[in-house]
Design a protein around this motif. Structure first.
Motif, PDB file in Angstrom:
ATOM      1  N   SER A   2       0.841  -1.261  -0.142  1.00  0.00           N
ATOM      2  CA  SER A   2       0.148   0.011   0.037  1.00  0.00           C
ATOM      3  C   SER A   2       0.873   1.340  -0.086  1.00  0.00           C
ATOM      4  N   SER A   6      -2.895   6.166   6.683  1.00  0.00           N
ATOM      5  CA  SER A   6      -3.743   7.079   7.163  1.00  0.00           C
ATOM      6  C   SER A   6      -3.406   7.764   8.479  1.00  0.00           C
ATOM      7  N   ILE A  14      -9.101   9.241   4.377  1.00  0.00           N
ATOM      8  CA  ILE A  14      -9.105   8.157   3.571  1.00  0.00           C
ATOM      9  C   ILE A  14     -10.513   8.377   2.581  1.00  0.00           C
ATOM     10  N   MET A  15     -11.209   8.700   3.396  1.00  0.00           N
ATOM     11  CA  MET A  15     -12.793   9.070   2.543  1.00  0.00           C
ATOM     12  C   MET A  15     -12.353  10.115   1.608  1.00  0.00           C
ATOM     13  N   TRP A  17      -9.521  11.251   0.363  1.00  0.00           N
ATOM     14  CA  TRP A  17      -8.714  10.796  -0.818  1.00  0.00           C
ATOM     15  C   TRP A  17      -9.415   9.962  -1.855  1.00  0.00           C
ATOM     16  N   ARG A  18     -10.152   9.076  -1.416  1.00  0.00           N
ATOM     17  CA  ARG A  18     -11.204   8.413  -2.348  1.00  0.00           C
ATOM     18  C   ARG A  18     -11.876   9.237  -3.390  1.00  0.00           C
ATOM     19  N   ALA A  19     -12.364  10.226  -2.589  1.00  0.00           N
ATOM     20  CA  ALA A  19     -13.268  11.312  -3.611  1.00  0.00           C
ATOM     21  C   ALA A  19     -12.253  12.007  -4.487  1.00  0.00           C
ATOM     22  N   SER A  21      -8.681  11.765  -5.193  1.00  0.00           N
ATOM     23  CA  SER A  21      -7.181  11.220  -5.644  1.00  0.00           C
ATOM     24  C   SER A  21      -6.913  11.793  -6.844  1.00  0.00           C
ATOM     25  N   SER A 213     -18.589   8.317  -4.031  1.00  0.00           N
ATOM     26  CA  SER A 213     -17.130   7.993  -3.388  1.00  0.00           C
ATOM     27  C   SER A 213     -17.546   8.172  -2.041  1.00  0.00           C
ATOM     28  N   PRO A 218     -14.639   3.471   4.896  1.00  0.00           N
ATOM     29  CA  PRO A 218     -13.240   2.806   4.825  1.00  0.00           C
ATOM     30  C   PRO A 218     -13.497   1.327   4.581  1.00  0.00           C
ATOM     31  N   ASP A 222      -9.633   0.240  -0.081  1.00  0.00           N
ATOM     32  CA  ASP A 222      -8.998   1.490  -0.005  1.00  0.00           C
ATOM     33  C   ASP A 222      -7.720   1.310   0.014  1.00  0.00           C
ATOM     34  N   ASP A 223      -7.392  -0.036   0.326  1.00  0.00           N
ATOM     35  CA  ASP A 223      -5.706  -0.264   0.196  1.00  0.00           C
ATOM     36  C   ASP A 223      -4.804   0.748   0.952  1.00  0.00           C
TER      37      ASP A 223
END
Length: 480
Positions: A2, A6, A14-15, A17-19, A21, A213, A218, A222-223
């Protein structure tokens, strides 16, 4: 492996970044930033090239942010409904510092130490203007109960961050408090997307594509990994710290043992040095005495030579008187004289050969090198040697036992001691007498040849060479 770590308290990073990135060199505003590392929502983004604005009224955390984020804007002030001066309640070493007096009173009643500070107060409009012409991709508000005052100060600027993350529970409780300020957020064109148990996430109406997203919490897809400061890693960190302390304690104990060994060795060295200095002083005294004796001997020899010359002259006179008488007798004993001459010549040859061998021995390097040793050996009494051994042996036994008790130290010291065969052999003998290794190893021959018995004289390479020279000269003399 990974690439995400976090650092946030509840995986807020993480939330986000998912949206977001896909955004490069993005921008954020963190109101109530606290530490740049612990429970930080911004660190993950900072490590991926994002930059932004931090608002933190606590002097300690503001100083850390300036030191570790020198290329970002750090505002050491509070955010409220209007500009001015605020009485701020600081709780050192925590994220519980607040501008709300009632919440501060609750923390004080719970046992926290609360310090009062006077800090500048600005509006969120002023903070958002600090980013210049760039888009604000996310705004986080975590002000320990003063979220409504911060949002009420967002009036004039037209800037609309793409995503909002707002703490929505009362400090140290799960009681939700968003009903106090959420209507104002929705009125600004935001849609509620996700609640993580601590924060509420909102999406700007200009970016509805971000809603999917934020649909799930998480998860494994999400790795990401946890940072070492995460509360979820607390037990691991405690175990690691205990193991680290144990290693430090063991290292300190070993260091103490080594220091004690060094102290004992220094004491022995000082004692031996004192003995050596005494022996050298006695040697110098003997050499001076020998020099005086040489002078006396020379005078005696001169007197003897003079007396000999006088005797020789008298002898020659007597010989002259009786020469005629002896000629007759000498003629009759010619054969006997001839035999005597041969015998004398034989003994003369033997004498010359012995003298040559002695001269070779005296001129050899080994004889010259061992001259001080012979002098010291002649002068040292058996009582001194016995006393020296009585002092050295207990220290040697203690040192050998300590080395055998520490295998790592034994492996490290063995090559160094092996360079001194005499010392190696002596320590090996001590170890055998103290039964420090099994019978199989006790039968192994020590360094530099066999030991015939415990009374054998152990010599280093230089002394062994002198001894072999003397043996060779002795054998050649016998052969002659």
């Amino acid at each position: 492996m990974s690439t995400l770590i976090s650092y946030a308290q509840n995986f807020e990073d993480i939330m986000l970044w998912r949206a977001l990135s896909q955004v490069e060199d993005g921008c954020y505003v963190d109101v109530g930033a606290q530490s740049p590392d612990v429970d930080s929502v911004s660190r993950l983004f900072y490590e991926h090239g994002w930059r932004g604005v931090h608002v933190e009224p606590t002097p300690h955390y503001a100083g850390q942010l300036r030191a570790q984020r020198p290329d970002e804007v750090v505002l050491q002030m509070a955010v409220g409904e209007r500009a001015g001066i605020l009485t701020f309640f600081e709780i050192e070493g925590t994220g519980l510092s607040t501008g709300e007096s009632l919440i501060a009173a609750e923390h004080r009643a719970s046992g926290f130490q609360v310090n009062e500070l006077r800090v500048p107060l600005v509006t969120l409009d002023t903070v958002l203007e600090q980013v210049g012409d760039r888009d604000v991709h996310w705004l986080k508000i975590d002000v320990e109960g003063a979220e409504k005052q911060v949002i009420d100060g967002w009036q004039q600027t037209a800037r609309r961050p793409w995503l909002l993350v707002i703490e929505s529970t009362r400090p140290l409780t799960a009681e939700q408090s968003h009903h106090e300020w959420e209507p104002a957020v929705l009125a600004k064109g935001y849609t509620f997307a996700y609640f993580d148990g601590l924060n509420r996430f909102y999406v700007s109406e200009e970016h509805p594509e971000l809603m999917p997203s934020l649909a799930v919490p998480p998860n494994v897809f999400d790795d990401f990994s946890l940072s070492s400061s995460s509360t979820l890693c607390a037990q691991v960190n405690l175990a690691y710290q205990a193991l680290e302390r144990r290693g430090v304690d063991e290292a300190n104990a070993l260091h103490g043992q080594i220091q004690a060994l060094h102290t004992d060795a220094d004491a022995v060295r000082h004692e031996l040095q004192a003995q050596l200095d005494a022996a050298r002083a006695e040697r110098d005294l003997l050499e001076a005495q020998i020099a005086r004796n040489d002078l006396q001997h020379a005078a005696m020899v001169d007197g003897m030579v003079m007396a000999h010359n006088q005797s020789l002259a008298e002898f020659q006179r007597l010989v002259s008187q009786e020469a005629l008488a002896l000629q007759a007798e000498l003629a009759s004993r010619t054969d006997e004289a001839e035999a005597g001459r041969h015998t004398a010549h034989k003994w003369w040859l033997a004498h010359e050969e012995l003298r040559r061998q002695i001269q070779q021995i005296h001129s050899s390097r080994s004889w010259q090198l061992t001259r001080p040793l012979r002098a010291v050996r002649r002068r040292l009494s058996s009582g001194v040697l016995t006393g020296l051994k009585r002092i050295v042996r207990p220290v040697a036994v203690h040192a050998v036992r300590t080395v055998f008790a520490i295998p790592g130290l034994k492996r490290a010291l063995k090559p160094l001691i092996a360079r001194v065969p005499f010392l190696y052999t002596r320590l090996h003998s001590v170890a055998m007498q103290e039964q420090l290794f099994d019978q199989e190893r006790s039968n192994r021959p020590p360094l530099e040849g066999r030991e015939h018995d415990r009374t054998t004289l152990h010599m280093d390479k230089r002394a062994r060479g002198v001894f072999e020279d003397l043996q060779r000269a002795r054998k050649e003399g016998k052969a002659a």
